[in-house]
Design an enzyme around this catalytic site. Sequence first.
Site, short mmCIF file in Angstrom:
data_model
loop_
_atom_site.label_atom_id
_atom_site.label_comp_id
_atom_site.label_asym_id
_atom_site.label_seq_id
_atom_site.Cartn_x
_atom_site.Cartn_y
_atom_site.Cartn_z
N SER A 147 6.62 -22.25 34.05
CA SER A 147 7.45 -23.16 32.97
C SER A 147 6.77 -24.76 33.16
O SER A 147 5.77 -24.77 33.02
CB SER A 147 8.82 -23.00 33.72
OG SER A 147 9.79 -23.65 32.67
N ASP A 300 7.82 -28.01 27.29
CA ASP A 300 7.06 -27.69 28.43
C ASP A 300 6.05 -26.46 27.99
O ASP A 300 5.98 -26.04 27.03
CB ASP A 300 8.10 -27.20 29.51
CG ASP A 300 8.78 -25.98 29.15
OD1 ASP A 300 8.80 -25.75 28.07
OD2 ASP A 300 9.46 -25.44 30.20
N ASP A 302 5.68 -23.48 28.60
CA ASP A 302 5.89 -22.03 27.96
C ASP A 302 7.07 -22.07 26.92
O ASP A 302 7.36 -21.08 26.47
CB ASP A 302 6.66 -21.15 29.22
CG ASP A 302 7.62 -21.40 29.85
OD1 ASP A 302 8.14 -22.64 29.94
OD2 ASP A 302 8.59 -20.64 30.23
N ASP A 304 10.05 -23.05 26.50
CA ASP A 304 11.32 -22.87 26.42
C ASP A 304 12.25 -24.20 26.55
O ASP A 304 13.47 -23.95 26.21
CB ASP A 304 11.84 -21.79 27.43
CG ASP A 304 11.58 -22.10 28.86
OD1 ASP A 304 10.92 -23.27 29.25
OD2 ASP A 304 11.91 -21.60 29.72
#
Length: 568
Positions: A147, A300, A302, A304
């Site tokens: 993340s 960010d 990834d 999400d």
Amino acid sequence: MYNKQEDKQYLRWIQSDNLDKKLRSELETMSDEEIHDSFYTNIEFGTAGMRGLLGPGTNRINVHTIAKANVGFAKYIACQGEEAKARGVAIGYDNRHMSYEFSMISAQVLATYGIKSYVFESLRPTPELSFAVRHLNCFGGIMVTASHNPKEYNGYKLYDEKGCQLVPELAQQVIDRVNAVEDELAIDFHIDAKQEELISMIGSEIDEIYYKEVLAIQMAKDVKKDDVTIIFTPQHGTANIPVQEVYKQAGYHYIPVLEQCDPDPDFSNTKTPNPEESASYDLAIEYAKRENADIVLSCDPDADRMGVVVNQNGEFILLTGNQSGALLLDYVCMQHVKNNTMPPKPVMFNTVVTGDLGEKVADAYGVETKKTLTGFKFIGEKVAKYEINNEKQYVFGYEESYGSLIKPFVRDKDAVQACLLLAEAAAYYKAQGKTLYDVLLELYAKHGFYEESQVALSLEGSAGAQKIKDILANLRQSKVQEIAGKKVVRFEDFKECIVREKDTETPLTGFAVSDVLKYFLEDGSWIAIRPSGTEPKCKFYYCVKGDTLEDAHEKGNVLKQAMEMYTK
């Protein structure tokens, strides 16, 4: 003093013929202190999966600990029967070091247990992985990502058949099987030709369907999209292609931060890939000043989470996740009312550490608020429940940590959706001569002036982990009655599952057990404390209401100073 020659785990690794050659080379050059931190415990496989530093050792993310995690997951799937194995697992990964390798090892371990897998051909966002699980009717999913953590980290998250991260009850079944693996070095993840047939690669065919679903969330069809200028940065991560593609198809005028578009695992052109930290926006704001852009959007790695900076008369203001969440919620509800599409029993989800402004916004539209623990899996679980019984209808969900979900065809936070709808909101309000910050001020004037903030205490290593435990234990033991001269009128302990109010203790129900404390003060303020599930941090959350923003800010500072005594 640490002695590596007495460390059984270290000796087991360094003496093993199966130790990965690269890891062995790293291990041979490490200091005694580094070795101790790498072996003093096993990396925790918790309800949020695994996340940790890359490197050799039982307390690190590496090919062997990833293989061990997958053995546990494979055994869990195998216990569900042949249909579960045939439905298989979708696997996605981000731009980090070893993400692709870990994804392929995951697929190979699953194949040794006769389990089908669908691996994305290149990096994809977490929300698209969640979507793929649902679209392909998989039994589960794996996302390899750390993340928003620094470049030294990687991680591993598991999803159920609904595309939702495993809730504690299911995760525990995997955890038990992971912990039962005695020797991660003995796992052979090499496969034969027949097992290799169980691995399929997926790509654009899933992208196109996902993009179509994202584009369908738009609510104001007549908005003047080319009037708003957006600076967009994926922070070297997975949002780069999907957000740009969605903006192109929708017709928005956006300018990517080119230096941060390549999938660089070292994050070379950003100070931090975490949109919660203001330093991550520095380069994008330089772009925004040159272009006189209306907003800066940052995802960010990834994709999400999404953060936003607003150009307010030449001043670039970073909104908190509480603020951007409340703005998106208000915009969604307003458009539902305008379009006469508000469902009969609307519900909004946020967490026990999310600020109060969003709930006030929801109340104003007749939308019920449901609280969950931190972790979007709990929101996803609620969505699935209401999808079946139709007792309530989903309108919006968000966390204070910059994660939101507009439409639940994904069951995790989705920054691609958030980027599209926030662009729409910015364009919609610009046509009225307003910025997003102007609208936020209107929300404060209507619902109250809130200071909703967080302080994260970073505590690295084994000593840091113990310190975090001590902070929570000391708070429980001291039974705090007053903070900054304000009486504690209600105390919630999500680990001991108790509520203490007016010297009376009652059970705290409706939540999974979690190491969270929450103090409600007599002036309406509250403080929550929890260890991070993904970083070596102890987090303190503050929600304070004042007569003005300045007043709320000052009250918040007083509370923060008062809480410092519990961190020493």
